[in-house]
Scaffold this active site. Structure first.
Site, short mmCIF file in Angstrom:
data_model
loop_
_atom_site.label_atom_id
_atom_site.label_comp_id
_atom_site.label_asym_id
_atom_site.label_seq_id
_atom_site.Cartn_x
_atom_site.Cartn_y
_atom_site.Cartn_z
N ASP A 68 0.43 -1.42 0.11
CA ASP A 68 0.56 0.34 0.05
C ASP A 68 0.61 0.99 0.03
O ASP A 68 0.24 2.32 -0.51
CB ASP A 68 -0.56 0.12 1.55
CG ASP A 68 -1.79 -0.83 0.99
OD1 ASP A 68 -2.19 -1.64 -0.45
OD2 ASP A 68 -2.39 -1.52 1.75
N GLY A 69 2.26 1.39 0.81
CA GLY A 69 2.87 2.39 0.42
C GLY A 69 3.17 2.81 -0.13
O GLY A 69 3.39 4.39 -0.40
N ARG A 73 2.04 6.36 -2.85
CA ARG A 73 3.47 7.10 -2.95
C ARG A 73 2.99 7.45 -4.25
O ARG A 73 3.41 8.41 -5.12
CB ARG A 73 4.73 6.71 -2.93
CG ARG A 73 5.63 7.46 -3.55
CD ARG A 73 7.30 6.63 -3.19
NE ARG A 73 7.61 5.89 -3.51
CZ ARG A 73 7.61 5.69 -5.12
NH1 ARG A 73 8.70 6.81 -5.57
NH2 ARG A 73 8.58 3.93 -5.83
N GLU A 138 -5.40 8.72 4.65
CA GLU A 138 -5.81 9.71 5.69
C GLU A 138 -4.84 11.01 5.79
O GLU A 138 -3.50 11.52 5.16
CB GLU A 138 -5.90 9.42 6.93
CG GLU A 138 -4.23 8.53 7.12
CD GLU A 138 -3.71 7.33 7.04
OE1 GLU A 138 -2.50 7.92 6.29
OE2 GLU A 138 -4.37 6.96 6.39
N LYS A 148 3.80 15.67 23.27
CA LYS A 148 3.16 17.18 23.95
C LYS A 148 1.63 16.63 22.77
O LYS A 148 1.57 16.45 22.15
CB LYS A 148 3.23 18.11 23.29
CG LYS A 148 4.56 18.26 24.03
CD LYS A 148 5.42 18.86 25.72
CE LYS A 148 6.26 19.46 26.51
NZ LYS A 148 5.98 19.46 27.83
N ASP A 167 -3.53 13.14 21.62
CA ASP A 167 -2.53 13.45 21.13
C ASP A 167 -2.19 13.97 19.20
O ASP A 167 -1.22 14.46 18.92
CB ASP A 167 -1.84 11.56 20.73
CG ASP A 167 -1.02 11.72 21.83
OD1 ASP A 167 -1.25 12.54 22.81
OD2 ASP A 167 -1.39 9.99 22.68
N THR A 178 -9.25 1.75 6.93
CA THR A 178 -8.80 0.20 6.89
C THR A 178 -7.38 0.22 7.45
O THR A 178 -6.98 -0.60 7.65
CB THR A 178 -8.92 -0.79 6.06
OG1 THR A 178 -8.60 -0.53 4.86
CG2 THR A 178 -10.66 -1.05 5.77
N TYR A 180 -4.46 3.27 9.10
CA TYR A 180 -4.29 4.08 10.36
C TYR A 180 -5.52 4.32 11.55
O TYR A 180 -5.67 4.13 12.36
CB TYR A 180 -3.30 5.17 10.51
CG TYR A 180 -2.74 6.00 11.88
CD1 TYR A 180 -2.87 5.76 13.06
CD2 TYR A 180 -2.76 7.74 11.35
CE1 TYR A 180 -2.42 5.88 13.62
CE2 TYR A 180 -1.95 8.17 12.73
CZ TYR A 180 -1.87 7.38 13.99
OH TYR A 180 -0.88 7.74 15.04
N SER A 183 -7.00 1.31 12.87
CA SER A 183 -5.69 0.59 13.91
C SER A 183 -6.00 1.72 15.61
O SER A 183 -5.32 1.25 16.51
CB SER A 183 -3.64 1.54 13.35
OG SER A 183 -4.34 0.15 12.19
#
Length: 281
Positions: A68-69, A73, A138, A148, A167, A178, A180, A183
């Site tokens: 997927d990466g 890209r 996303e 922080k 966060d 489906t 990040y 997760s």
């Protein structure tokens, strides 16, 4: 499609992906099909005369070999997002690609015959002042200072959705739900729905849950004092930093992503979801 031109992009750190790339290119050469290769891939394969930078690749179809990466890209850098991409899955994560390595040549043959379907996937446009980018999966907004939290307020049409300290916040497409977002305890979203999934990450307010919002809504995020600056990460790549005086706008992009799908090799969404769950157990 006739004599369509083919552009090829591959993972360069995978021997399996590079072997598949060589096999496909030999096949295209034998068939007399016009082809080119993304510059980094071409350098590894020693095909310098066929090298084309990804942002200049103007082929009719772009074949992407990897996970997927690699596919994200490609969509981020090709000159026209409407240029259809055929994904061949090599690697640990391949939710966006249907074609397995053993079916690569048959899939290319079907594409050259015109035996395919076009699938259009919505993307999100992210703007800050005059800076613009699009997300297929996303956009993540998180603190630019490690450990922080950031203070944010998110609005739609000038109506406050929530305000709080956390966060970060994920804004995902249906496609990216489906990834990040899932997760981070976001919902599973049926692929026939066109939505924005907004997932707060580790909010101090424990009652704050994920939101599923129509993709036709325009969202805006602002940092609230005394929040530290935030970093915007789009499909795994850093976009820019924002401060409390800037507004991040998120809405449906006018430029969707286009996939080529082959009926014979199409995998059902829920079947792929089960496979991921099995790998994670």
């Amino acid at each position: 499609m006739g004599q369509a031109s083919i552009g090829l992009v591959s993972r360069t750190d995978s021997a399996e992906a590079l072997n598949i790339a060589n096999t496909i290119l030999r096949y295209l050469h034998e068939k007399g099909v016009k082809w080119c290769v993304e510059k980094e891939t071409a350098n590894v394969l020693k095909l310098h005369e066929k090298a084309v930078p990804l942002n200049e690749m103007d082929a009719d179809v772009i074949v992407v070999i990897g996970g997927d990466g690699t596919l994200l890209r490609a969509f981020k850098n090709i000159p026209k997002a409407s240029r259809p991409i055929l994904g061949i899955r090599v690697g640990r994560s391949g939710f966006l690609s249907d074609i397995m390595p053993e079916n690569a040549l048959q899939a290319i043959e079907e594409v050259l015959k015109g035996n395919y379907q076009v699938e259009v996937r919505a993307r999100l446009r992210v703007t800050v002042n005059d800076k613009v980018t699009d997300a297929l999966n996303e956009a993540l907004i998180t603190s630019s200072r490690p450990a922080k939290v950031i203070g944010v307020k998110v609005l739609t049409d000038n109506t406050l959705i929530f305000e709080g300290w956390l966060d970060g916040v994920i804004f995902a497409t249906t496609t990216g739900a489906t990834g990040y977002a899932l997760s981070a305890n976001g919902p599973v979203v049926d692929p026939d729905l066109d939505v924005i999934v907004m997932v707060p990450i580790n909010p101090l307010n424990l009652s704050l849950r994920p939101f599923v919002i129509s993709i036709n809504k325009r969202l805006s995020l602002k940092l609230v004092e005394p929040s530290p600056p935030a970093n915007i990460i789009v499909d795994g790549y850093s976009f820019l930093n924002v401060g409390v005086k800037e507004t991040v706008n998120i809405f449906k992009s006018p430029q969707p992503a286009t996939f080529l799908r082959l009926h014979a090799y199409r995998r059902d969404f829920y079947e792929k979801l089960r496979e991921i769950r099995m790998r994670m157990t």
